[in-house]
Design a protein around this motif. Structure first.
Motif, PDB file in Angstrom:
ATOM      1  N   HIS A  68       0.846  -1.185   0.000  1.00  0.00           N
ATOM      2  CA  HIS A  68       0.000   0.000   0.000  1.00  0.00           C
ATOM      3  C   HIS A  68       0.890   1.247   0.000  1.00  0.00           C
ATOM      4  O   HIS A  68       0.891   2.054   0.939  1.00  0.00           O
ATOM      5  N   VAL A  69       1.640   1.383  -1.079  1.00  0.00           N
ATOM      6  CA  VAL A  69       2.510   2.536  -1.241  1.00  0.00           C
ATOM      7  C   VAL A  69       2.663   2.832  -2.724  1.00  0.00           C
ATOM      8  O   VAL A  69       2.932   1.939  -3.529  1.00  0.00           O
ATOM      9  N   GLY A  70       2.454   4.077  -3.076  1.00  0.00           N
ATOM     10  CA  GLY A  70       2.676   4.543  -4.433  1.00  0.00           C
ATOM     11  C   GLY A  70       3.337   5.897  -4.391  1.00  0.00           C
ATOM     12  O   GLY A  70       3.909   6.307  -3.374  1.00  0.00           O
ATOM     13  N   SER A  71       3.241   6.618  -5.482  1.00  0.00           N
ATOM     14  CA  SER A  71       3.934   7.909  -5.549  1.00  0.00           C
ATOM     15  C   SER A  71       3.375   8.919  -4.549  1.00  0.00           C
ATOM     16  O   SER A  71       4.053   9.897  -4.203  1.00  0.00           O
ATOM     17  N   ALA A  72       2.159   8.701  -4.058  1.00  0.00           N
ATOM     18  CA  ALA A  72       1.575   9.642  -3.096  1.00  0.00           C
ATOM     19  C   ALA A  72       2.334   9.673  -1.774  1.00  0.00           C
ATOM     20  O   ALA A  72       2.170  10.614  -0.992  1.00  0.00           O
ATOM     21  N   ARG A  73       3.140   8.663  -1.504  1.00  0.00           N
ATOM     22  CA  ARG A  73       3.906   8.627  -0.252  1.00  0.00           C
ATOM     23  C   ARG A  73       5.272   9.306  -0.391  1.00  0.00           C
ATOM     24  O   ARG A  73       6.041   9.348   0.568  1.00  0.00           O
ATOM     25  N   GLU A  74       5.570   9.811  -1.565  1.00  0.00           N
ATOM     26  CA  GLU A  74       6.866  10.449  -1.788  1.00  0.00           C
ATOM     27  C   GLU A  74       6.845  11.917  -1.366  1.00  0.00           C
ATOM     28  O   GLU A  74       5.801  12.451  -0.980  1.00  0.00           O
ATOM     29  N   LYS A  75       7.995  12.530  -1.473  1.00  0.00           N
ATOM     30  CA  LYS A  75       8.126  13.939  -1.097  1.00  0.00           C
ATOM     31  C   LYS A  75       8.575  14.739  -2.317  1.00  0.00           C
ATOM     32  O   LYS A  75       9.294  14.215  -3.176  1.00  0.00           O
ATOM     33  N   PRO A  76       8.162  16.001  -2.419  1.00  0.00           N
ATOM     34  CA  PRO A  76       8.672  16.842  -3.506  1.00  0.00           C
ATOM     35  C   PRO A  76      10.201  16.845  -3.504  1.00  0.00           C
ATOM     36  O   PRO A  76      10.829  16.948  -2.450  1.00  0.00           O
ATOM     37  N   GLY A  77      10.773  16.667  -4.675  1.00  0.00           N
ATOM     38  CA  GLY A  77      12.227  16.605  -4.796  1.00  0.00           C
ATOM     39  C   GLY A  77      12.773  15.201  -4.648  1.00  0.00           C
ATOM     40  O   GLY A  77      13.940  14.947  -4.953  1.00  0.00           O
ATOM     41  N   LYS A  78      11.951  14.272  -4.177  1.00  0.00           N
ATOM     42  CA  LYS A  78      12.355  12.872  -4.055  1.00  0.00           C
ATOM     43  C   LYS A  78      11.235  11.995  -4.609  1.00  0.00           C
ATOM     44  O   LYS A  78      10.684  11.141  -3.930  1.00  0.00           O
ATOM     45  N   THR A  79      10.910  12.247  -5.880  1.00  0.00           N
ATOM     46  CA  THR A  79       9.817  11.532  -6.522  1.00  0.00           C
ATOM     47  C   THR A  79      10.333  10.311  -7.292  1.00  0.00           C
ATOM     48  O   THR A  79      11.511  10.209  -7.598  1.00  0.00           O
ATOM     49  N   GLY A  80       9.418   9.419  -7.585  1.00  0.00           N
ATOM     50  CA  GLY A  80       9.749   8.240  -8.376  1.00  0.00           C
ATOM     51  C   GLY A  80      10.233   7.054  -7.572  1.00  0.00           C
ATOM     52  O   GLY A  80      10.596   6.025  -8.152  1.00  0.00           O
ATOM     53  N   PHE A  81      10.242   7.147  -6.222  1.00  0.00           N
ATOM     54  CA  PHE A  81      10.823   6.077  -5.409  1.00  0.00           C
ATOM     55  C   PHE A  81       9.972   4.803  -5.439  1.00  0.00           C
ATOM     56  O   PHE A  81      10.505   3.690  -5.492  1.00  0.00           O
ATOM     57  N   ALA A  82       8.652   4.946  -5.371  1.00  0.00           N
ATOM     58  CA  ALA A  82       7.801   3.753  -5.374  1.00  0.00           C
ATOM     59  C   ALA A  82       7.980   2.989  -6.679  1.00  0.00           C
ATOM     60  O   ALA A  82       8.104   1.757  -6.688  1.00  0.00           O
ATOM     61  N   HIS A  83       8.006   3.706  -7.774  1.00  0.00           N
ATOM     62  CA  HIS A  83       8.213   3.045  -9.066  1.00  0.00           C
ATOM     63  C   HIS A  83       9.608   2.455  -9.165  1.00  0.00           C
ATOM     64  O   HIS A  83       9.807   1.382  -9.737  1.00  0.00           O
ATOM     65  N   LEU A  84      10.595   3.140  -8.596  1.00  0.00           N
ATOM     66  CA  LEU A  84      11.953   2.601  -8.582  1.00  0.00           C
ATOM     67  C   LEU A  84      11.990   1.264  -7.848  1.00  0.00           C
ATOM     68  O   LEU A  84      12.651   0.314  -8.284  1.00  0.00           O
ATOM     69  N   PHE A  85      11.250   1.167  -6.742  1.00  0.00           N
ATOM     70  CA  PHE A  85      11.218  -0.096  -6.006  1.00  0.00           C
ATOM     71  C   PHE A  85      10.505  -1.196  -6.787  1.00  0.00           C
ATOM     72  O   PHE A  85      10.818  -2.378  -6.607  1.00  0.00           O
ATOM     73  N   GLU A  86       9.555  -0.824  -7.639  1.00  0.00           N
ATOM     74  CA  GLU A  86       8.959  -1.826  -8.512  1.00  0.00           C
ATOM     75  C   GLU A  86      10.050  -2.544  -9.304  1.00  0.00           C
ATOM     76  O   GLU A  86       9.989  -3.756  -9.517  1.00  0.00           O
ATOM     77  N   HIS A  87      11.065  -1.786  -9.721  1.00  0.00           N
ATOM     78  CA  HIS A  87      12.192  -2.360 -10.460  1.00  0.00           C
ATOM     79  C   HIS A  87      13.147  -3.117  -9.544  1.00  0.00           C
ATOM     80  O   HIS A  87      13.550  -4.245  -9.820  1.00  0.00           O
ATOM     81  N   LEU A  88      13.536  -2.461  -8.447  1.00  0.00           N
ATOM     82  CA  LEU A  88      14.595  -3.017  -7.588  1.00  0.00           C
ATOM     83  C   LEU A  88      14.232  -4.382  -7.019  1.00  0.00           C
ATOM     84  O   LEU A  88      15.086  -5.253  -6.876  1.00  0.00           O
TER      85      LEU A  88
END
Length: 954
Positions: A68-88
């Motif tokens: 239960h985590v997507g881009s909405a849990r990110e912070k301005p300036g640190k975006t794309g982390f949830a999608h990055l974890f989809e890859h990692l």
């Protein structure tokens, strides 16, 4: 990334029985639908919620893990982390090792492990033969509890490049790719969790550190923030025991608080425009703030969007398409997410249309909706197809798994499907009128004009230039190079047992070939069917041999336009009346043309099969030849052709097709050219229909819950009325490889990626070498993450988001094709690496490669017939090639018998880099000259599809 959309469900009346605080079971009484759905949910002490659904119809299991985590849990300036974890998560874990789940999937016959990220959740999923269930539970547990230590600076640096390539491919290098960025940035206030895109920005990705990534993981990827769904053919108690074994000792993560609902109010209407480097048509988007997922008003808004746009009687269709002829299609949808939502309207206009005219037509259509309104019959039309759509969503165990996870996460209960559908079906005329007034009428909105480069005058008046960050093409850039990650050194997480040992296979999943019945009508039409009682549906495809093959080469596109026209009413029904008759049955009937066929496909509830076939008969036997629809259809096709000229992937396909088919009619696009379509008359369509439409060239394929007698009994009309005739076909196409390789470069100035299409015309599927060559290609480029191309170009170098290769023959020879989109500044390096892999492949193909290949092909057959679509595909092969259903078993034996020497010989013969066409679509000014170093001479520059040098193709 896959956008999360609420699935409408029809009358699934589920009752929930709660036993204790951690176990739930649900069983549908089946009274409304005749379908029984059962699930059981447990919650582990660490907070992991697990939902089980048993379905023994096929020997497969779907495993879906959702955080239960997507881009909405990110912070301005640190975006794309949830999608990055989809890859990692796919790269490595402590106990699966490097390659992780992807490497295992290539051995166990899985569907290809995959994932998707939305604003609000990230999921990971795969369907596997049932004997691999324990392996999958072991692997998913490793993902949850034994992963993060494997993420190093080297791994992060490499994967950033892969994600950046995905962004280039999905956003930067395609028409209208920046639209969503402009909309979200202007619809949501700065800092709102939805004000940035799921994939993030290139700058944020580049600047992210290992510490940033690990902090994000620690917050959101604990078992207490996850749902695991297991659906398919398994023993429930055994599966529970395995879940406890592998997940119980994983500690709970940090508590994750729910985000509050954050609706949006726009203080003013915002009008923005952008000149798109790839777009060939002007596009208007209008977006109004709406409501979040499961809000009481979301159900009426969803129906409102369909009432406005769906069907020939919808106001947007009547005004924009039919009367003013500004576009061929208007789409609108209620886009609901967890904490906010929006209503989106999109109009892609015809070439050269001023978008001010389009906006005025939109308001005219809305005024008509206000004054003319709609009634209960219109609501019934919208709702009639929901039951069919519901059943289609359950056609695979993975579809069931997604559905259960969705409701568990966002409604807190898999059984919410009951409440969801009740609210949908309870929507009234008054509800729709109310939400229209509340959310659309006289409300502020964001409107974007995306217009072709150099045509800013087509944008809406008083629009502001949108801020769009476009990457510059440079020969080398910061962070673009890295060392390939080697073996990682990290501290292992403790466990009560040895998790490094891969679990054994369970009970063998033997493929069971469905029973096929066949018959032939007196007029020569063949019928092949499979009875499948899983769902109360019937799906069918009628393939009529011909298609573009029977056209005049100077006037291509006739069969495509004919197929379109056959759906535009009948002699006894206007286009609107035909559409309403189909909708009233909850059915879908499509007619489409391809290079070698005109096909009629349909889906209907079993109880409506007879009525559906009556409509099919009427459509085929009684064309309307409506002159108004002819004009609209021609405009739509011309717009489609123009639009494709701005798509680099479509351009690569066009050039490649012209090269491999040369002077054969198959070198043409089946939709035709601008010139040929403009010249087509109604008489051309009638002539093609009279000469070539014949039942003795037709094969009907049927899968569903009705038996042979019930299926055939409804075809008496077609049997009596459809008269056979003789049809002459052109000479059979001969396959050939070019004597030497040559590079062809199609110039798209400013392209952010280069599209690669390498290959030649190979062989038909009926060739004895076809299937063995397909097996040979698995490790080369057909096996996804198991393939050399992916491992070296994506995982090793970060040049691409994806690359693959494959044979595509059918009854006629088809191509062997290698395809990819690569970062512009490594166009030569990527092409040279592909060439090197091809050269090395025969001698480097190993015994381990052979073992993995055989394991995949033999085990993946368990998934061969799970869905109705898969069964239909099998029937089409039987009718097209005259095969027996046992061909699956023959192929199994061929895989068992194939040797490493045969693989090597097949590679030398069918994957020779010196006998291919090398097509590149990209920025010629910066990339073409370097391709001389491939050793295939001076690249041939192509500036448009008409300038391909035919003489050099011989």
């Amino acid at each position: 990334m896959i956008r999360f959309v609420r699935i409408s469900i029809f009358a699934l009346m589920a009752s929930i029985i709660i036993s204790g605080c951690s176990k739930e079971t649900s069983e549908d009484s089946g009274e409304s639908t005749g379908l029984s759905i059962e699930y059981e949910k447990i919650t582990l002490d660490n907070g992991l919620e697990v939902v089980f659904h048993q379905d023994h119809s096929d020997p497969v299991v779907a495993v879906a893990l959702t955080f239960h985590v997507g881009s909405a849990r990110e912070k301005p300036g640190k975006t794309g982390f949830a999608h990055l974890f989809e890859h990692l998560f796919f790269l490595e874990s402590e106990n699966l090792g490097k390659g992780g789940l992807d490497k295992m999937s290539s051995r166990i016959g899985g569907s290809g492990a995959n994932g998707s990220t939305s604003r609000d959740r990230t999921n990971y999923f795969q369907t596997v033969p049932k004997d691999a269930l324990e392996k999958m539970i072991w692997a998913e547990a490793d993902k949850v509890g034994y992963f993060i230590n494997t993420v190093t600076d080297e791994v992060l640096t490499k994967e950033k490049q892969v994600v950046k390539n995905e962004k280039r491919q999905s956003n930067d290098n395609r028409p209208y790719g920046h639209t969503n960025y402009v909309i979200t940035k202007n619809l949501y206030p700065e800092g709102h969790p939805y004000s940035w895109e799921v994939i993030g920005t290139l700058e944020d990705l580049q600047q992210s550190t290992l510490a940033d990534v690990k902090e994000f993981h620690k917050k959101y990827y604990g078992p207490n923030n996850a749902t695991l769904v297991i659906a398919g053919d398994f023993n429930l108690e055994d599966a529970k025991a395995l879940v406890h074994k592998y997940f119980d000792e994983i500690p709970s993560g940090e508590p994750v608080e729910s985000l509050p609902v954050m609706p949006v109010e726009l203080p003013e209407t915002r009008r923005l425009y952008h000149e798109d480097n790839f777009a060939r048509l002007p596009e208007l988007n209008m977006v109004w703030p709406a409501v979040e997922l499961y809000h009481p008003d979301s159900y009426a808004l969803s129906i409102l969007s369909e009432l406005l746009t769906t069907g020939k009687d919808a106001p947007f269709y009547k005004v924009l398409v039919e009367e003013k002829q500004l576009t061929s299609d208007v789409s609108m949808y209620d886009y609901t997410s967890e904490i906010a939502g929006e209503m989106r309207l999109q109009v892609r206009a015809y070439p050269g249309v001023d978008l001010d005219t389009v906006e005025a037509a939109v308001w005219e259509a809305l005024r008509r909706f206000e004054t003319e309104g709609f009634n209960e019959a219109d609501l019934d039309r919208i709702k009639a197809g929901i039951e069919t759509n519901y059943y289609n969503g359950l056609s695979s165990v993975l579809g069931k798994a997604f559905q259960l996870a969705q409701y568990n996460i966002f409604a807190g209960d898999p059984g919410y499907i009951n409440e969801d559908i009740k609210k949908t079906l309870a929507v009234t005329v008054e509800d729709v009128k109310r939400v229209y007034q509340k959310y659309l009428r006289d409300k502020n909105y964001v409107v974007t004009s995306f217009v072709p480069k150099g045509t800013a005058g087509l944008a809406l008046a008083e629009s502001t230039l949108a801020e769009v960050i476009e990457e510059q093409i440079v020969e080398s850039g910061e962070g673009e190079t890295f060392e390939t990650p080697g073996e990682s050194s990290y501290e292992r997480t403790a466990s009560s047992f040895d998790r490094t040992v891969e679990p054994p296979y369970g009970e063998s999943a033997e493929v069971v070939v469905p029973d096929v019945w066949q018959t032939e009508l007196s007029n020569g039409m063949k019928i092949l069917g499979i009875q499948s009682d899983e769902l109360p549906l019937v799906q069918f495809v009628i393939d009529i041999k011909g298609g573009m093959l029977l056209e005049d080469p100077s006037r291509t596109g006739v069969s495509n336009m004919l197929a379109e026209m056959l759906t535009k009413g009948t002699a006894g029904k206007t286009p609107l009346e035909l559409e309403q008759a189909i909708d009233a049955l909850g059915a879908r009937i499509n007619i489409y043309a391809s290079a070698q066929h005109i096909s009629v496909s349909g889906t209907t509830l079993s109880r409506n099969y007879a009525a559906t076939m009556e409509l099919v008969e009427e459509m085929l036997m009684e064309p309307r030849w409506d002159s108004t629809e002819f004009v609209l259809t021609k405009q739509e096709i011309l717009s489609q052709i123009e639009q494709s000229k701005g798509n680099p992937n479509a351009l690569a396909g066009e050039v490649f097709r012209k090269l491999i088919y040369r002077d054969n009619i198959l070198a043409s696009n089946s939709v035709g050219t601008i010139q040929s379509v403009q010249e087509i008359s109604m008489d051309d369509l009638k002539d093609y229909y009279e000469r070539n439409f014949t039942p003795n060239l037709a094969n009907m394929h049927v899968v569903g819950s009705l038996g042979q007698n019930e299926i055939v009994a409804q075809l008496d009309g077609l049997q009596e009325r459809w008269v056979p005739k003789d049809v002459d076909f052109p000479d059979v196409l001969n396959a050939s490889q070019p004597a030497s390789s040559k590079v062809y470069f199609y110039d798209v100035p400013g392209a952010k990626q280069s599209v690669l299409y390498f290959g030649y015309l190979a062989m038909p599927e009926t060739d004895p070498d076809y299937y063995p060559a397909t097996v040979m290609n698995y490790i080369l480029g057909g096996g996804g993450f198991a393939s050399r191309f992916t491992q070296e170009l994506r995982e090793g170098k970060g040049y691409t988001y994806g690359i693959g290769s494959g044979f595509e023959g059918d009854a006629l020879p088809g191509p062997f094709r290698i395809f990819s989109g690569v970062r512009t500044n490594v166009t030569y390096e990527s092409s040279a690496l592909v060439k090197q892999i091809l050269e090395d492949y025969p001698e480097t193909f190993s015994e381990e490669d052979l073992e993995n290949t055989k394991s995949y092909y033999l085990k993946s057959n368990a998934r061969a017939f799970e869905t109705a679509g898969a069964k239909l595909n099998m029937l089409q092969k039987l009718s097209e090639y005259g095969w027996d259903a046992s061909y699956i078993k023959d192929r199994e034996q061929a895989v068992k018998d194939i040797s490493i020497e045969e693989i090597r010989e097949l590679a030398k013969k069918y994957a020779n880099p010196n006998n291919m066409y090398y097509v590149v679509v990209g920025d010629a000014a910066t990339q073409m000259e370097k391709l001389k170093d491939l050793g295939f001479g001076e690249p041939v520059l192509i500036r448009d599809l008409e300038s391909i040098p035919v003489g050099e193709m011989q």
